[in-house]
Design a protein around this motif. Sequence first.
Motif, PDB file in Angstrom:
ATOM      1  N   PRO A   1       0.832  -1.215   0.000  1.00 30.99           N
ATOM      2  CA  PRO A   1       0.000   0.000   0.000  1.00 30.99           C
ATOM      3  C   PRO A   1       0.860   1.257   0.000  1.00 30.99           C
ATOM      4  CG  PRO A   1       0.088  -0.931   2.202  1.00 30.99           C
ATOM      5  CD  PRO A   1       0.830  -1.884   1.310  1.00 30.99           C
ATOM      6  N   THR A   2       0.370   2.294  -0.685  1.00 39.15           N
ATOM      7  CA  THR A   2       1.075   3.576  -0.708  1.00 39.15           C
ATOM      8  C   THR A   2       0.534   4.539   0.346  1.00 39.15           C
ATOM      9  OG1 THR A   2      -0.434   4.361  -2.431  1.00 39.15           O
ATOM     10  CG2 THR A   2       1.640   3.375  -3.158  1.00 39.15           C
ATOM     11  N   TRP A   3      -0.726   4.385   0.725  1.00 40.96           N
ATOM     12  CA  TRP A   3      -1.341   5.201   1.760  1.00 40.96           C
ATOM     13  C   TRP A   3      -1.868   4.273   2.856  1.00 40.96           C
ATOM     14  CZ3 TRP A   3      -1.904  10.613   1.642  1.00 40.96           C
ATOM     15  CH2 TRP A   3      -1.499  11.225   0.449  1.00 40.96           C
ATOM     16  N   ILE A   4      -1.608   4.616   4.102  1.00 41.44           N
ATOM     17  CA  ILE A   4      -2.103   3.834   5.233  1.00 41.44           C
ATOM     18  C   ILE A   4      -2.777   4.778   6.219  1.00 41.44           C
ATOM     19  CG2 ILE A   4      -1.494   2.371   7.192  1.00 41.44           C
ATOM     20  CD1 ILE A   4       0.756   1.213   5.610  1.00 41.44           C
ATOM     21  N   SER A   5      -4.043   4.496   6.518  1.00 47.80           N
ATOM     22  CA  SER A   5      -4.800   5.302   7.464  1.00 47.80           C
ATOM     23  C   SER A   5      -5.388   4.399   8.532  1.00 47.80           C
ATOM     24  CB  SER A   5      -5.927   6.065   6.751  1.00 47.80           C
ATOM     25  OG  SER A   5      -5.410   6.930   5.761  1.00 47.80           O
ATOM     26  N   ASN A   6      -5.386   4.881   9.756  1.00 54.86           N
ATOM     27  CA  ASN A   6      -5.938   4.120  10.864  1.00 54.86           C
ATOM     28  C   ASN A   6      -7.460   4.116  10.831  1.00 54.86           C
ATOM     29  OD1 ASN A   6      -3.751   3.216  12.917  1.00 54.86           O
ATOM     30  ND2 ASN A   6      -3.115   5.267  12.288  1.00 54.86           N
ATOM     31  N   VAL A   7      -8.017   3.079  11.430  1.00 53.12           N
ATOM     32  CA  VAL A   7      -9.471   3.028  11.595  1.00 53.12           C
ATOM     33  C   VAL A   7      -9.850   3.769  12.867  1.00 53.12           C
ATOM     34  CG1 VAL A   7      -9.679   0.870  10.344  1.00 53.12           C
ATOM     35  CG2 VAL A   7      -9.354   0.822  12.815  1.00 53.12           C
ATOM     36  N   ILE A   8     -11.086   4.242  12.913  1.00 51.64           N
ATOM     37  CA  ILE A   8     -11.601   4.971  14.065  1.00 51.64           C
ATOM     38  C   ILE A   8     -12.924   4.338  14.469  1.00 51.64           C
ATOM     39  CG2 ILE A   8     -12.433   7.193  14.916  1.00 51.64           C
ATOM     40  CD1 ILE A   8     -10.600   8.551  12.936  1.00 51.64           C
ATOM     41  N   LEU A   9     -13.095   4.077  15.747  1.00 50.65           N
ATOM     42  CA  LEU A   9     -14.320   3.480  16.252  1.00 50.65           C
ATOM     43  C   LEU A   9     -15.200   4.544  16.892  1.00 50.65           C
ATOM     44  CD1 LEU A   9     -12.978   0.156  17.798  1.00 50.65           C
ATOM     45  CD2 LEU A   9     -14.081   0.496  15.599  1.00 50.65           C
ATOM     46  N   VAL A  10     -16.475   4.540  16.491  1.00 43.34           N
ATOM     47  CA  VAL A  10     -17.452   5.482  17.023  1.00 43.34           C
ATOM     48  C   VAL A  10     -18.542   4.684  17.722  1.00 43.34           C
ATOM     49  CG1 VAL A  10     -19.075   7.328  16.470  1.00 43.34           C
ATOM     50  CG2 VAL A  10     -16.956   7.094  15.155  1.00 43.34           C
ATOM     51  N   LYS A  11     -18.879   5.100  18.935  1.00 41.09           N
ATOM     52  CA  LYS A  11     -19.877   4.388  19.734  1.00 41.09           C
ATOM     53  C   LYS A  11     -21.280   4.691  19.207  1.00 41.09           C
ATOM     54  CE  LYS A  11     -19.983   1.804  23.577  1.00 41.09           C
ATOM     55  NZ  LYS A  11     -19.083   0.702  23.913  1.00 41.09           N
ATOM     56  N   LYS A  12     -22.058   3.639  18.937  1.00 44.97           N
ATOM     57  CA  LYS A  12     -23.437   3.802  18.510  1.00 44.97           C
ATOM     58  C   LYS A  12     -24.356   3.965  19.719  1.00 44.97           C
ATOM     59  CE  LYS A  12     -23.056   1.063  14.270  1.00 44.97           C
ATOM     60  NZ  LYS A  12     -23.607  -0.087  13.496  1.00 44.97           N
ATOM     61  N   HIS A  13     -25.612   4.292  19.456  1.00 48.57           N
ATOM     62  CA  HIS A  13     -26.585   4.461  20.541  1.00 48.57           C
ATOM     63  C   HIS A  13     -26.921   3.118  21.201  1.00 48.57           C
ATOM     64  CE1 HIS A  13     -27.288   8.680  19.668  1.00 48.57           C
ATOM     65  NE2 HIS A  13     -27.431   8.387  18.386  1.00 48.57           N
ATOM     66  N   ASN A  14     -26.791   2.037  20.427  1.00 52.41           N
ATOM     67  CA  ASN A  14     -27.091   0.715  20.991  1.00 52.41           C
ATOM     68  C   ASN A  14     -25.900   0.094  21.715  1.00 52.41           C
ATOM     69  OD1 ASN A  14     -25.464   0.182  18.834  1.00 52.41           O
ATOM     70  ND2 ASN A  14     -26.951  -1.057  17.696  1.00 52.41           N
ATOM     71  N   GLY A  15     -24.806   0.831  21.858  1.00 50.75           N
ATOM     72  CA  GLY A  15     -23.643   0.325  22.565  1.00 50.75           C
ATOM     73  C   GLY A  15     -22.623  -0.367  21.692  1.00 50.75           C
ATOM     74  N   LYS A  16     -22.961  -0.634  20.411  1.00 53.37           N
ATOM     75  CA  LYS A  16     -22.012  -1.286  19.514  1.00 53.37           C
ATOM     76  C   LYS A  16     -21.080  -0.253  18.892  1.00 53.37           C
ATOM     77  CE  LYS A  16     -25.097  -5.124  18.334  1.00 53.37           C
ATOM     78  NZ  LYS A  16     -25.747  -5.885  17.232  1.00 53.37           N
ATOM     79  N   TRP A  17     -20.038  -0.772  18.233  1.00 58.65           N
ATOM     80  CA  TRP A  17     -19.035   0.105  17.642  1.00 58.65           C
ATOM     81  C   TRP A  17     -19.248   0.205  16.132  1.00 58.65           C
ATOM     82  CZ3 TRP A  17     -16.077   2.985  20.690  1.00 58.65           C
ATOM     83  CH2 TRP A  17     -15.818   2.542  21.987  1.00 58.65           C
ATOM     84  N   ARG A  18     -19.056   1.395  15.604  1.00 62.40           N
ATOM     85  CA  ARG A  18     -19.058   1.609  14.159  1.00 62.40           C
ATOM     86  C   ARG A  18     -17.638   1.945  13.723  1.00 62.40           C
ATOM     87  NH1 ARG A  18     -22.204   6.636  11.625  1.00 62.40           N
ATOM     88  NH2 ARG A  18     -20.514   7.693  12.742  1.00 62.40           N
TER      89      ARG A  18
END
Length: 226
Positions: free
Chosen positions: A186-203
Amino acid sequence: MPVLFGSPPCQVWKVVKFHVISASSSFNAILGRTTITALKAITSISHLKMKFPTNFGIGEMMGDQTTARQCYLTTVSPRKKGEEDLEVNQVLEIDPRNSIESTNQNSCFPAEETEEIEVVISNPSKITKDMPGIPEVVARHSLHINKNVVPIRQKRRIFSDEKRTAIEQEIDRLLEAKFIEPVQFPTWISNVILVKKHNGKWRMCVDYSDVNKACPKDFYPLPNID
């Protein structure tokens, strides 16, 4: 053909590829995304204005709102007596995708028949159509990254066990759906970001801020997650 955009001294020449079609329209010509991207232009539909950079400053093209309104009213106005019956205030909708079979041989689209492809194998009613005669480069969207920008590889972030498990589950789901695929160099590498949903799961989202900075003139930027 070569087209001159703007007014003196803020003008620029661009070679534009036009497709000539036989259709009823209130427009003499329609500029596509390819031409707008080549101009590096920014458009405002409500103001009927388009601005673009030139060697002598910012050029602009502005439409006449009064004339545009008159053209629209002429298009949707009912026919006169003696002419073919037409519903009052009917808007002429011109969609090239729906006029392949009705247009003649002078159409800018190929005459090949479309191919039906099943989107869901278990449900034959959910299908989509493919036009094999159109080159893939016409319908494919690509990022206009500045060639002078050095690719950025973000350092790997450390996540908690809960977040790491959620990331692994989401990646496995995307791989199984063949939405993503592994890349060896890969030429570009970006980290993932986790966002908390209203139901408690992660997006799970991806940080595209570095890529967006490298292509600020792209008209369909990738979503940033702060």
